[in-house]
Design an enzyme around this catalytic site. Structure first.
Site, PDB file in Angstrom:
ATOM      1  N   SER A  25       0.804  -1.218   0.000  1.00 30.05           N
ATOM      2  CA  SER A  25       0.000   0.000   0.000  1.00 30.05           C
ATOM      3  C   SER A  25       0.837   1.268   0.000  1.00 30.05           C
ATOM      4  CB  SER A  25      -0.951   0.039   1.196  1.00 30.05           C
ATOM      5  OG  SER A  25      -0.208   0.215   2.399  1.00 30.05           O
ATOM      6  N   TYR A  58      -2.781   0.569  -3.374  1.00 28.93           N
ATOM      7  CA  TYR A  58      -4.004   1.081  -2.764  1.00 28.93           C
ATOM      8  C   TYR A  58      -3.626   2.019  -1.629  1.00 28.93           C
ATOM      9  CZ  TYR A  58      -3.068  -2.623   0.628  1.00 28.93           C
ATOM     10  OH  TYR A  58      -2.472  -3.439   1.550  1.00 28.93           O
TER      11      TYR A  58
END
EC number: 4.1.1.11
Length: 126
Positions: A25, A58
């Site tokens: 991430s 993400y």
């Protein structure tokens, strides 16, 4: 027909940390996410202005007000502390809706201070 449109953009943020061994991430200050309308766990594309790398991951929320941009996991190989990034989130929508769509863009200075937000990108002049 569905079109993929820019929904939110963090323009010219600087990497504050990288963590190769984190699960993955990109940790982003919650204030920054709010400014661009990006949600935690939303897919993002990251464009590294300094080395030309383009990669997807993400978003996860970092502490509000921290100014953190932490590139984590395998993506940590694509950025170094201090690198200049553009972070984008996209949305799919029907053609008619796309024709009236305006993205949320947040602009930052060299210290990751939010300078302004906009609902459109400037026209590029010759």
């Amino acid at each position: 027909m569905q079109r993929t449109m820019l929904r939110g953009k963090l323009h010219r943020v600087h990497v504050t940390q990288v963590d190769l061994h984190y699960e993955g991430s990109c940790a982003i200050d919650q204030d920054f996410l709010d400014a661009a309308g990006i949600l935690e766990y939303e897919a993002i594309d990251i464009y590294n202005v300094d080395n030309g790398q383009r990669f997807s991951t993400y978003a996860i929320a970092a502490e509000r007000g921290s100014r953190i941009i932490s590139v984590n996991g395998a993506a940590a190989r694509c950025a170094c502390v201090g690198d200049l990034l553009i972070i984008c989130a996209y949305v799919q929508m029907p053609d008619e809706e796309a024709r009236h769509h305006a993205p949320r863009v947040a602009y930052f200075d060299q210290h990751n201070q939010l300078q302004r937000t906009a609902k459109a990108l400037p026209v590029q002049m010759a």
